[in-house]
Scaffold this active site. Sequence first.
Site, mmCIF file in Angstrom:
data_model
loop_
_atom_site.group_PDB
_atom_site.id
_atom_site.type_symbol
_atom_site.label_atom_id
_atom_site.label_comp_id
_atom_site.label_asym_id
_atom_site.label_seq_id
_atom_site.Cartn_x
_atom_site.Cartn_y
_atom_site.Cartn_z
ATOM 1 N N GLY A 210 23.544 50.471 45.363
ATOM 2 C CA GLY A 210 23.633 49.326 45.304
ATOM 3 C C GLY A 210 24.847 49.077 45.423
ATOM 4 O O GLY A 210 25.421 48.941 46.127
ATOM 5 N N SER A 211 25.245 47.405 45.305
ATOM 6 C CA SER A 211 26.926 47.191 44.671
ATOM 7 C C SER A 211 27.584 48.581 44.138
ATOM 8 O O SER A 211 29.147 48.092 43.754
ATOM 9 C CB SER A 211 26.570 45.490 44.466
ATOM 10 O OG SER A 211 26.204 45.037 45.305
ATOM 11 N N SER A 212 27.291 48.697 43.138
ATOM 12 C CA SER A 212 27.835 49.938 42.524
ATOM 13 C C SER A 212 28.809 50.719 43.284
ATOM 14 O O SER A 212 30.309 51.233 43.345
ATOM 15 C CB SER A 212 27.503 50.456 41.505
ATOM 16 O OG SER A 212 26.319 51.578 42.401
#
Lengths: 541, 439
Positions: free
Chosen positions: A216-218
């Site tokens: 995801g956004s990580s």
Amino acid sequence: MNRQIRRLTIAIMLCYLALFAQLNRVQIFDAQALRDNPDNTRDVLANYSRPRGTVSTIDGAVVARSVEVDTPLQRQREYPEADLFAQVSGFFSLHYGSTGVEQVYDEELAGQTPELELESLSDLFVDRDRSGSVVLSLRSDVQRVARDALGEREGSVVALDPRSGEILALWSWPSYDPNLISAPDIERASEARSLYLLDPADPMLGRAYQERYFPGSSFKVVVSAAGLESGRVTMDEPSYEPVSSWTPPLTTRPITNAGGAVCGGTLAEILRVSCNTAFAEMGALTLGPEVLAEGAEGFGFNGRPPIDLPAPARSVFPTDYGEPLSTPDLDDPDPDVAGTVYENTPALAQAAIGQHDVAATPLQMALVAAGVANGGVIMEPRVVHEIRNADGDLVERLQPSAWRQAMSPSNAAALRQAMIGVVTGGTAWRMAIPGYEVGGKTGTARVAEDVTSTHAWIVGFAGPQGETPHVAVAVVVLADEDVGEQAGGRVAAPVARAVLERALSPASPVRVDDPPDPSPDGAPDDAPDDAPDDAPDDAPE
Amino acid sequence: MTELRSLRRRVELGLILLGTIITASAYALAGLGTTASLPADVVPFLGVVLALMIVAHLAVRRFAPNADGLMLPLAALLNGIGYVFVARLDTELAAPQATWTALGIAAFVATLIVVRRPRDLQRYRYTFLLVGILLLLLPFTPLGFENLGAQIWARIGPIAFQPGELAKLALLLFFAGYLVENRELLSVSTFKIGPLMLPDPKRLGPLLLALGAALVIFVYQSDLGPSLLLLMLFLVMVWVATERLSYLVLGSSLFALGAYVAYTQFSHVAPRFEAWLDPWNPDLVRGEAYQIVQATYALAQGGLTGTGLGLGNPERVPVVTTDFVFAAIGEELGLLGGTAVLICFLLLVGSALRLSIVADHAFDKLLAVGIATLIATQAFIIVGGITRLLPLTGIALPFVSYGGSSLVVNYVLLALLLRLSDDVTTRQLRRVEREAVPA
């Protein structure tokens, strides 16, 4: 009569000749096959009856030790902490072999390395205890905090020292009790093992390093690093247009921001608010597949981290996005020019926000944070700190060694500042620890079409002001149907904060010189978490 | 004459010292291997072994000064290695085995003193027959008792022993005496069965009766090893005495027939045979073949040089201190150690056979052949059984296995050999001296 006696002599000679021949057959020619016969448990029993060293944490908690028992198997393996270190220590079973540190450091524990076997010439004649003890780099207090903070939610926590690569905590839930599988009684061991194997939650899987998830956004940390390294992105430009949705070329499906928010701007800003539209555009058009793949691989994607645990999973960043189709302002598509559109650019846009086929282990994401924290250098991750002999003398200290240069020190410093900004004024604010410099990046990875089914991620680091951070961390809390949408900032950040805070405080030795049989339950339970999460829950994500 | 005598005795003493050093070193190594420390009693141990052997050596010097100098050191070495293994495998057996060794040496000295001329024993042949049969029956009297399922034990006062071991010696003496007396008549055929010529049944009768009685008793006790041993001894002695191959052929055929009957009639014989042919058969590997399979694993573990004394796991082989002691030797001393033990037996048996060739008197010859056959066959049957060359028959390995009766009897046999050797050599030397003097 003498003729008969001579014949008798010859007959006896022949009989003994046959004995010699047969003895040679059994002891030399057939010996290997006999030793390898599965019915022959001699080697196995001898191996499992030998002295075997202790596995302990760096602060002195006993993770695994051998106790003498009065059975054909003279020693039995015992794991005083039960499930707490199971996925690091592994088990040591007569029937099912071994895993984890028990497997990787088998020769050291059994005392079969040259350093342990021959300390002096007299050792050739004396059967002393040659077993070595393994001291883990893990801290039992940090590990306990990780376990307590994650609770009964399925997920993983990895904390490590970015400067050395030494792992401080590696926890995932569900876990299992290695005592049960190491039981010498095959029926008990088999029962425990099949129970674990049948469990859909797969407790024996070392999720933290053997399972991969959508980051995801990580993953935007990796995209940012790739951008900075390629030179196509700096801290000042480009500045992305604030929008609420962005549709990549060749598709009609738009990429939106969390909660329909409008965002944009330069790198630090879009990282701070985790702006999907800007990162998708940056990945798909500004950088393109080659730069992104190179950046991801620089952090170790598409390779196995050199951790001293068996079978770490390979984190993946897909590299095939088809042929280049067109480049703005040029007649022929040129892959080296920004803005080139590929057959599968929509997938690339998804990959740039950690979706599509991007998958990473929690360990890999911790290494991403560690690389940023450590001036771009990722150290080889290690769970073992040193080896000692049976007398407690140091035999070998594992030396830190660099694994990858993920980015230049200046770019790493810039990105580090950007990540600190995510904590001081962005989505990872719940990770802030007063008095320390903390950086981070949240992630909320959709695992299905259903938007409410999400993994919550956070990666980050922390350390005293102005120093190279002392701890890097990655936390993933898996999607849970009963809970619904889990945002990284709300769900994973408090876990990371608790772990970071404990890891930053100095370790207090649990028991320095551990005798073989101390009180049944080792370390006193941790002091109650003195920093309750008192932050309001309605803060912006 | 005195030159040869003193040379033989000096060699004997030297070899005894060497054997004692080997035994004491093995004892120390076994201690190091099992407990990582030198046994505290290694110096007293060395002293006791040396004292026992010096006593035996002095007795030979006094009572059989011209005897072969090789036999006693060989027996001492075998006994020493056996003791080290017995003590290493089961510390509780160390003291009794030491006591029995001392008793064995005492019996050795006593035999040397009592039997001044072996040929005189011929006169007591029927006494020996009677004693032999009585000894065999002893376990069935109130003195007898059962141990581990075998009714082969008797107890007199505090001493428990196997009378069968002594019976073997008595029967050997009977065979030798009887055959010497009747060998001329036994080698003359008086009637035919098919192609086979047989002697007068009146002459053969007592012999067959004695053998038959002994075999019936052994088989009744389910003790196959001794019966096989006795049968082999009997056949060899009759063959050597009568010089008639037909006895050997007929005897072997009868043995084959007997074996077949036993195979089909006795429930415990067939599984042994199957365990020999296919020990890894899943039905047998944990049952009837367990011992032999574990012994084979022990030997395989040993390989060429062995695991080292005290460093193997021979205790995993059942009854390892008695019948299977050779498996322990093969595991911890390897092929080299096992071969060394077998060579000791070969040298001992070879000396006895050489003695029987040079002896002038028929009784001396037969006695020496009998003793050589007894020792050679015993070692062959048990080592052959352990290495799966033969079907397994439990029997002690002479001088090596734990067991008092066997040890004492073997020392008596050794004393008889030395007496014979002394006798033969003395006579030869006299003859040489006589011929050397011009008439």
